[in-house]
Design a protein around this motif. Structure first.
Motif, PDB file in Angstrom:
ATOM      1  N   ALA A 151     -45.272 -49.252 -38.225  1.00  0.00           N
ATOM      2  CA  ALA A 151     -44.112 -50.095 -38.497  1.00  0.00           C
ATOM      3  C   ALA A 151     -42.921 -49.246 -38.923  1.00  0.00           C
ATOM      4  CB  ALA A 151     -44.437 -51.118 -39.580  1.00  0.00           C
ATOM      5  N   LYS A 152     -41.714 -49.754 -38.670  1.00  0.00           N
ATOM      6  CA  LYS A 152     -40.482 -49.130 -39.170  1.00  0.00           C
ATOM      7  C   LYS A 152     -40.180 -49.756 -40.528  1.00  0.00           C
ATOM      8  CE  LYS A 152     -38.393 -48.244 -34.626  1.00  0.00           C
ATOM      9  NZ  LYS A 152     -39.356 -48.953 -33.758  1.00  0.00           N
ATOM     10  N   VAL A 153     -40.167 -48.938 -41.577  1.00  0.00           N
ATOM     11  CA  VAL A 153     -40.140 -49.451 -42.950  1.00  0.00           C
ATOM     12  C   VAL A 153     -39.023 -48.784 -43.750  1.00  0.00           C
ATOM     13  CG1 VAL A 153     -41.516 -49.920 -45.004  1.00  0.00           C
ATOM     14  CG2 VAL A 153     -42.654 -49.616 -42.803  1.00  0.00           C
ATOM     15  N   GLU A 154     -38.346 -49.583 -44.573  1.00  0.00           N
ATOM     16  CA  GLU A 154     -37.432 -49.040 -45.568  1.00  0.00           C
ATOM     17  C   GLU A 154     -37.905 -49.468 -46.952  1.00  0.00           C
ATOM     18  OE1 GLU A 154     -33.449 -50.505 -45.296  1.00  0.00           O
ATOM     19  OE2 GLU A 154     -34.034 -52.612 -45.449  1.00  0.00           O
ATOM     20  N   ASP A 157     -28.308 -56.965 -48.317  1.00  0.00           N
ATOM     21  CA  ASP A 157     -27.482 -57.590 -47.289  1.00  0.00           C
ATOM     22  C   ASP A 157     -28.023 -57.345 -45.882  1.00  0.00           C
ATOM     23  OD1 ASP A 157     -25.767 -58.680 -49.146  1.00  0.00           O
ATOM     24  OD2 ASP A 157     -24.355 -57.006 -49.087  1.00  0.00           O
ATOM     25  N   ASP A 158     -28.518 -56.149 -45.627  1.00  0.00           N
ATOM     26  CA  ASP A 158     -29.025 -55.832 -44.286  1.00  0.00           C
ATOM     27  C   ASP A 158     -30.525 -55.580 -44.294  1.00  0.00           C
ATOM     28  OD1 ASP A 158     -28.936 -53.494 -45.713  1.00  0.00           O
ATOM     29  OD2 ASP A 158     -28.098 -52.275 -44.082  1.00  0.00           O
ATOM     30  N   ALA A 159     -31.249 -56.264 -45.207  1.00  0.00           N
ATOM     31  CA  ALA A 159     -32.704 -56.103 -45.265  1.00  0.00           C
ATOM     32  C   ALA A 159     -33.346 -56.635 -43.987  1.00  0.00           C
ATOM     33  CB  ALA A 159     -33.264 -56.838 -46.483  1.00  0.00           C
ATOM     34  N   ALA A 160     -34.588 -56.241 -43.776  1.00  0.00           N
ATOM     35  CA  ALA A 160     -35.328 -56.614 -42.566  1.00  0.00           C
ATOM     36  C   ALA A 160     -35.645 -58.108 -42.555  1.00  0.00           C
ATOM     37  CB  ALA A 160     -36.615 -55.795 -42.479  1.00  0.00           C
ATOM     38  N   ASP A 161     -36.175 -58.585 -41.436  1.00  0.00           N
ATOM     39  CA  ASP A 161     -36.547 -59.993 -41.308  1.00  0.00           C
ATOM     40  C   ASP A 161     -37.820 -60.333 -42.080  1.00  0.00           C
ATOM     41  OD1 ASP A 161     -34.352 -60.518 -39.722  1.00  0.00           O
ATOM     42  OD2 ASP A 161     -35.441 -60.247 -37.842  1.00  0.00           O
ATOM     43  N   MET A 177     -30.565 -48.057 -37.737  1.00  0.00           N
ATOM     44  CA  MET A 177     -31.909 -48.427 -37.276  1.00  0.00           C
ATOM     45  C   MET A 177     -32.284 -49.793 -37.833  1.00  0.00           C
ATOM     46  SD  MET A 177     -35.590 -46.560 -38.031  1.00  0.00           S
ATOM     47  CE  MET A 177     -35.194 -45.088 -37.090  1.00  0.00           C
ATOM     48  N   LYS A 178     -32.872 -50.627 -36.990  1.00  0.00           N
ATOM     49  CA  LYS A 178     -33.361 -51.923 -37.448  1.00  0.00           C
ATOM     50  C   LYS A 178     -34.800 -51.759 -37.921  1.00  0.00           C
ATOM     51  CE  LYS A 178     -34.180 -56.683 -35.958  1.00  0.00           C
ATOM     52  NZ  LYS A 178     -33.673 -57.232 -37.234  1.00  0.00           N
ATOM     53  N   TYR A 179     -35.077 -52.218 -39.130  1.00  0.00           N
ATOM     54  CA  TYR A 179     -36.409 -52.056 -39.706  1.00  0.00           C
ATOM     55  C   TYR A 179     -37.246 -53.309 -39.494  1.00  0.00           C
ATOM     56  CZ  TYR A 179     -34.308 -47.963 -41.702  1.00  0.00           C
ATOM     57  OH  TYR A 179     -33.678 -46.752 -41.836  1.00  0.00           O
ATOM     58  N   ASP A 180     -38.543 -53.096 -39.389  1.00  0.00           N
ATOM     59  CA  ASP A 180     -39.469 -54.221 -39.276  1.00  0.00           C
ATOM     60  C   ASP A 180     -39.658 -54.899 -40.621  1.00  0.00           C
ATOM     61  OD1 ASP A 180     -40.101 -53.674 -36.518  1.00  0.00           O
ATOM     62  OD2 ASP A 180     -41.410 -52.053 -37.201  1.00  0.00           O
ATOM     63  N   ILE A 181     -39.735 -54.076 -41.673  1.00  0.00           N
ATOM     64  CA  ILE A 181     -40.101 -54.581 -43.002  1.00  0.00           C
ATOM     65  C   ILE A 181     -39.326 -53.819 -44.068  1.00  0.00           C
ATOM     66  CG2 ILE A 181     -41.999 -54.890 -44.656  1.00  0.00           C
ATOM     67  CD1 ILE A 181     -43.891 -54.924 -42.176  1.00  0.00           C
ATOM     68  N   THR A 182     -38.808 -54.538 -45.053  1.00  0.00           N
ATOM     69  CA  THR A 182     -38.224 -53.950 -46.260  1.00  0.00           C
ATOM     70  C   THR A 182     -39.200 -54.176 -47.412  1.00  0.00           C
ATOM     71  OG1 THR A 182     -35.950 -54.391 -45.525  1.00  0.00           O
ATOM     72  CG2 THR A 182     -36.301 -54.036 -47.896  1.00  0.00           C
TER      73      THR A 182
END
Length: 323
Positions: free
Chosen positions: A55-58, A130-134, A1-6
């Motif tokens: 939002a999609k958040v990790e 490495d794969d954090a959100a934008d 899943m691509k997150y909006d915000i980390t």
């Protein structure tokens, strides 16, 4: 899943009691209207509120391998925050704060310096970037002593290695006498830094919010957003100063997490490509919902009411000055 915000930082349990006043220290006991267990920590609060807004958040954080840690993880998953990057450390006590709430809605904290609140390390964060959100938010600057200024600089540099990635930094009061001069090397990586008035003043040694905003820019900040509580927020860039009033009709119950909710609203605005002043205005709208409930992240259940208040606030006067 691509997150909006980390979101990076603390995830703990809060035990809230209030209202209490100074007489508790003389009497030894005091009846209160409410005592409850809640979930908190700067990063948890921001992540949960963002998720509630849609939002999609990790979350990048750390908890202990104990019952409190399990409860924190269960709560985050219930709120649809991804916890894949939350480290579970054997032998570590998950942080538990005692939060005393005054009759005016202000709060005082009792914290455990040996719990997970103070144990997030550079290694815990770096291996997850490495794969954090934008959009990445360091929600807990100065919370963990393991994340000192050199460690944060290395983390921020890695975050910004991806072209176009936005770095937002929220903070608490600098614990070891750090000054604005000390963190000047960090500011070149941060796109938006969000202290409250007290936190900014502790870094600069100055009391005036306007002067402090100016000093942040002079020391290399691209944009500083100073949270001013019931006075709203002050936004400053090199070329512009914007004053946004708070939502006028909030019913104050508990200010715990209000600043985190403001930051979440601001981040939500960035995610949705709002202009800078509208990010600040939406942050104020979200914070106004947060203060109406006891607990750090319980006042926002969807984007509906914050958006209603935001739209109402758009008719309010906003002072903007080109510099």
């Amino acid at each position: 899943m691509k997150y909006d915000i980390t979101v990076i930082g603390a995830a703990i349990i809060d035990v809230l009691a209030g209202p209490v006043d100074e007489s508790i220290f003389e009497k030894g006991s005091q009846p209160v209207n409410s005592t409850r267990l809640a979930f908190g920590g700067d990063a948890l609060n921001e992540a949960v509120v963002l998720s509630q807004l849609g939002a999609k958040v990790e979350l990048i954080s750390k908890v202990g391998n104990d019952e409190a840690g399990k409860q924190v993880l269960d709560f985050l998953q219930e709120k649809q925050v991804d916890v894949t990057k939350v480290k579970i450390e054997k032998g570590l006590d998950t942080g538990i704060n005692i939060v005393l709430v005054t009759p005016e809605g202000e709060r005082m904290f009792l914290t455990n310096p040996n719990g997970s609140l103070r144990k997030l390390s550079e290694e815990d964060v770096m291996e997850q970037l490495d794969d954090a959100a934008d959009i990445v938010c360091m929600a807990s600057m100065f919370v963990s002593p393991l994340l000192d200024i050199p460690a944060m600089e290395r983390i921020f540099q890695k975050i910004k290695n991806k072209p176009g990635r936005i770095l937002v930094a929220d903070m608490t009061i600098a614990k070891n006498g750090e000054s604005l001069v000390d963190i000047a090397g960090l500011l070149k990586y941060i796109d938006y830094i969000i202290p409250n008035e007290t936190e900014a003043a502790r870094l600069t040694g100055e009391a005036d919010a306007y002067r402090n905003a100016e000093l942040f820019i002079e020391h290399g900040a691209s944009c500083v957003v100073i949270k001013r509580g019931k006075k709203g927020c002050l936004i400053r860039t090199k070329n512009q100063q914007i004053e946004i009033p708070a939502y006028a009709h909030a019913k104050l119950v508990d200010t715990t997490g209000a600043g985190d909710s403001f930051a979440a609203g601001f981040l939500w605005g960035l995610k949705n490509s709002m202009p800078l002043e509208e990010c600040g205005r939406f942050g104020c709208a979200v914070a106004s919902c947060a203060v109406e409930k006891l607990g750090a992240n319980t006042g926002v259940t969807s984007a509906e009411i914050p958006m209603q208040r935001y739209n109402e606030m758009r008719s309010q006067r906003m002072d903007s000055t080109n510099l």
